[in-house]
Design a protein around this motif. Structure first.
Motif, PDB file in Angstrom:
ATOM      1  N   UNK A 191       0.722  -1.127   0.032  1.00 60.96           N
ATOM      2  CA  UNK A 191       0.044  -0.042   0.050  1.00 60.96           C
ATOM      3  C   UNK A 191       0.793   1.326   0.025  1.00 60.96           C
ATOM      4  N   UNK A 192       0.490   2.280  -0.777  1.00 62.37           N
ATOM      5  CA  UNK A 192       1.092   3.324  -0.948  1.00 62.37           C
ATOM      6  C   UNK A 192       1.106   4.410   0.546  1.00 62.37           C
ATOM      7  N   UNK A 193       2.215   4.876   0.842  1.00 59.91           N
ATOM      8  CA  UNK A 193       2.357   5.545   2.025  1.00 59.91           C
ATOM      9  C   UNK A 193       1.488   6.858   1.803  1.00 59.91           C
ATOM     10  N   UNK A 194       0.828   7.386   2.990  1.00 60.24           N
ATOM     11  CA  UNK A 194      -0.059   8.448   2.729  1.00 60.24           C
ATOM     12  C   UNK A 194       0.557   9.759   2.544  1.00 60.24           C
ATOM     13  N   UNK A 195       1.903   9.908   2.836  1.00 63.42           N
ATOM     14  CA  UNK A 195       2.536  11.404   2.601  1.00 63.42           C
ATOM     15  C   UNK A 195       2.826  11.337   0.986  1.00 63.42           C
ATOM     16  N   UNK A 196       3.237   9.899   0.433  1.00 61.80           N
ATOM     17  CA  UNK A 196       3.262  10.107  -1.030  1.00 61.80           C
ATOM     18  C   UNK A 196       2.215  10.526  -1.689  1.00 61.80           C
ATOM     19  N   UNK A 197       0.957   9.759  -1.301  1.00 62.16           N
ATOM     20  CA  UNK A 197      -0.451   9.998  -1.859  1.00 62.16           C
ATOM     21  C   UNK A 197      -0.604  11.368  -1.799  1.00 62.16           C
ATOM     22  N   UNK A 198      -0.330  12.019  -0.663  1.00 64.13           N
ATOM     23  CA  UNK A 198      -0.600  13.339  -0.756  1.00 64.13           C
ATOM     24  C   UNK A 198       0.155  14.179  -1.495  1.00 64.13           C
ATOM     25  N   UNK A 199       1.409  13.727  -1.642  1.00 66.79           N
ATOM     26  CA  UNK A 199       2.274  14.804  -2.391  1.00 66.79           C
ATOM     27  C   UNK A 199       1.649  14.722  -3.895  1.00 66.79           C
ATOM     28  N   UNK A 200       1.390  13.353  -4.197  1.00 64.63           N
ATOM     29  CA  UNK A 200       1.132  13.341  -5.611  1.00 64.63           C
ATOM     30  C   UNK A 200      -0.282  14.131  -5.952  1.00 64.63           C
ATOM     31  N   UNK A 201      -1.088  14.072  -5.033  1.00 65.52           N
ATOM     32  CA  UNK A 201      -2.461  14.778  -5.135  1.00 65.52           C
ATOM     33  C   UNK A 201      -2.332  16.224  -5.299  1.00 65.52           C
ATOM     34  N   UNK A 202      -1.308  16.622  -4.439  1.00 68.47           N
ATOM     35  CA  UNK A 202      -0.912  18.034  -4.636  1.00 68.47           C
ATOM     36  C   UNK A 202      -0.469  18.462  -6.000  1.00 68.47           C
ATOM     37  N   UNK A 203       0.051  17.580  -6.497  1.00 71.70           N
ATOM     38  CA  UNK A 203       0.726  17.750  -7.909  1.00 71.70           C
ATOM     39  C   UNK A 203      -0.301  17.955  -9.033  1.00 71.70           C
ATOM     40  N   UNK A 204      -1.680  17.583  -8.705  1.00 70.99           N
ATOM     41  CA  UNK A 204      -2.661  17.778  -9.592  1.00 70.99           C
ATOM     42  C   UNK A 204      -2.860  19.267  -9.692  1.00 70.99           C
ATOM     43  N   UNK A 205      -2.550  20.160  -8.777  1.00 71.88           N
ATOM     44  CA  UNK A 205      -3.200  21.459  -8.783  1.00 71.88           C
ATOM     45  C   UNK A 205      -1.727  22.283  -9.271  1.00 71.88           C
ATOM     46  N   UNK A 206      -2.086  23.140 -10.240  1.00 68.00           N
ATOM     47  CA  UNK A 206      -1.074  24.179 -10.665  1.00 68.00           C
ATOM     48  C   UNK A 206      -0.193  24.654  -9.555  1.00 68.00           C
ATOM     49  N   UNK A 207      -0.832  25.370  -8.651  1.00 69.27           N
ATOM     50  CA  UNK A 207       0.037  26.135  -7.681  1.00 69.27           C
ATOM     51  C   UNK A 207       0.977  25.389  -6.697  1.00 69.27           C
ATOM     52  N   UNK A 208       0.703  23.947  -6.514  1.00 68.16           N
ATOM     53  CA  UNK A 208       1.690  22.985  -6.006  1.00 68.16           C
ATOM     54  C   UNK A 208       2.642  22.711  -6.979  1.00 68.16           C
ATOM     55  N   UNK A 209       2.519  22.460  -8.135  1.00 69.87           N
ATOM     56  CA  UNK A 209       3.353  22.252  -9.338  1.00 69.87           C
ATOM     57  C   UNK A 209       4.545  23.175  -9.249  1.00 69.87           C
ATOM     58  N   UNK A 210       3.849  24.570  -9.162  1.00 68.03           N
ATOM     59  CA  UNK A 210       4.776  25.582  -9.193  1.00 68.03           C
ATOM     60  C   UNK A 210       5.703  25.889  -7.887  1.00 68.03           C
ATOM     61  N   UNK A 211       4.894  25.623  -6.658  1.00 68.98           N
ATOM     62  CA  UNK A 211       5.665  25.875  -5.391  1.00 68.98           C
ATOM     63  C   UNK A 211       6.781  24.534  -5.446  1.00 68.98           C
ATOM     64  N   UNK A 212       6.300  23.378  -5.638  1.00 68.68           N
ATOM     65  CA  UNK A 212       7.408  22.339  -5.517  1.00 68.68           C
ATOM     66  C   UNK A 212       8.451  22.231  -6.909  1.00 68.68           C
ATOM     67  N   UNK A 213       7.989  22.964  -7.998  1.00 67.01           N
ATOM     68  CA  UNK A 213       8.908  22.760  -9.114  1.00 67.01           C
ATOM     69  C   UNK A 213       8.965  21.324  -9.506  1.00 67.01           C
ATOM     70  N   UNK A 214       7.673  20.610  -9.556  1.00 62.17           N
ATOM     71  CA  UNK A 214       7.576  19.408  -9.924  1.00 62.17           C
ATOM     72  C   UNK A 214       6.209  18.896 -10.916  1.00 62.17           C
ATOM     73  N   UNK A 215       6.344  18.009 -11.510  1.00 58.25           N
ATOM     74  CA  UNK A 215       5.336  17.746 -12.280  1.00 58.25           C
ATOM     75  C   UNK A 215       5.068  16.162 -12.475  1.00 58.25           C
TER      76      UNK A 215
END
Lengths: 255, 255
Positions: free
Chosen positions: A1-25
């Protein structure tokens, strides 16, 4: 099962503002993740669906990722709903760190492809892919284009996001003005320009394509020449990615 | 509020089997519905969002539809979830009756655009739009292409569905064989053909474009010549709608 924090991280990257904040996609699929690894992109981590980890192609990616010391997480089927970006999850995704580009990164001895207000992620991705096909890797986006790290855009580039230089302007009109002062010429594709066959490709041209609904803004059109792809039928216009394909082919192949 | 039977009817048309059974499809938006009325399509009925019925463009459509004795139904905002095909309902849709085409309908003095196994509705619609732009209205689809009356396809044609002749084959290989016996030549776009610049456009050519994942099937490629759009960069391939645009432009404009 996937760790909660990883799930959360991925989910945030569905939003533009977090992609920008983390410089990740996020990039999904074997081709996409494979392309990221091959192009020496900065891969933060990879997520693989547990039941697919024995697939031949995925095994190869695992091997390569382990060689590069990239973290791999495995997820169960029930995690997929929480992390997937496409309707059918292809069994693998990677989270990529990107470095911010500046305008200078796309200034070299090749022309620039500029997109004004292109809002459709599929069109943007397809244009990036086409530019890569024709070996024209300099892409300049207006401030109001769709985010290039949008998942649909990334997917439509089919890996070409790793082979092109893309700079999103904060103020396209002022950037273009500066570039014309540095010997660049603006060539806008419009509905009322000269026939495309008259276009003389030059390496210091900036080819500007506008949004489907409004075309290139008049402030930009007025900075240079305008050309039109001649049509004969009843359609009101061409799709912007198709137009770009026709023009880029003309620039590169001439005939 | 929208009548139950109208809602039910529209909902059924979201499914391919009912579109086929009723020989009907849905088109949304002012341009689409306007285009249907202008092209003398057989419009079964129109649905308009109550609160938009005073909009200038919609008023014009209402006037035209009343002149043609076309039924208009009005819907409340709460009905929209039940009937819409796009994420944001543009306030108007029409249900169109179509007449079944036969192969002969696309046999005339112009070349044929043939699509083999194109599955993406957006690509199919964009190719129809491009063919219309270049005045090449004969489109032949293999048995396993996406349904042309799929809502996404219809939307991507941007009205060109009303200006083109589209025939979906039951057996593309046998149809193409028959056509080659009637003086047509097959020209397939592949990854390993001659340079596109060598292509001599002829009005009895059939230009075949394949699916993104598998290209044109080999049975078809073997029936004729093959050409390639030359690339210089790193992309593995071009999007099929972009390829079609480049080839159609070459057929029509030459330079």
């Amino acid at each position: 099962m996937l760790k909660r924090n990883i799930k959360k991280h991925i989910n945030k990257l569905h939003q533009k503002k977090y992609r920008k904040e983390y410089a990740e996609f996020i990039i999904e699929g074997i081709k996409g993740v494979g392309g990221a690894l091959e192009s020496n992109s900065n891969v933060n981590f990879i997520v693989i669906e547990e039941k697919k980890k024995e697939d031949k192609n995925i095994l190869e990616i695992i091997k390569k990722a382990e060689g590069l010391n990239i973290e791999i997480h495995y997820c169960a089927q029930k995690d997929i709903g929480d992390i997937k970006t496409t309707e059918t999850f292809p069994g693998i995704l990677a989270v990529i760190k990107y470095s911010k580009t500046v305008l200078l990164d796309i200034i070299n001895d090749k022309p620039i492809i500029c997109l004004d207000s292109v809002k459709d992620p599929g069109n943007l991705g397809t244009i990036i892919r086409t530019a890569d096909w024709f070996g024209l890797p300099n892409i300049l986006l207006s401030e109001n284009c769709v985010d290039v790290y949008n998942e649909k855009t990334v997917r439509s580039t089919m890996g070409s996001i790793f082979h092109t230089g893309i700079y999103q302007s904060q103020d396209i009109v002022s950037d273009l003005k500066n570039l014309t002062q540095k010997d660049y010429s603006i060539v806008s594709l419009t509905m009322d320009g000269e026939n495309l066959k008259e276009l003389q490709p030059k390496k210091n041209n900036i080819y500007v394509f506008g949004s489907e609904s409004h075309g290139v803004r008049s402030e930009i059109i007025e900075m240079g020449e305008r050309y039109t792809i001649p049509g004969k039928g009843n359609a009101e216009s061409l799709n912007v990615a198709v137009s770009a394909g026709i023009v880029l082919k003309k620039i590169v192949v001439q005939k």
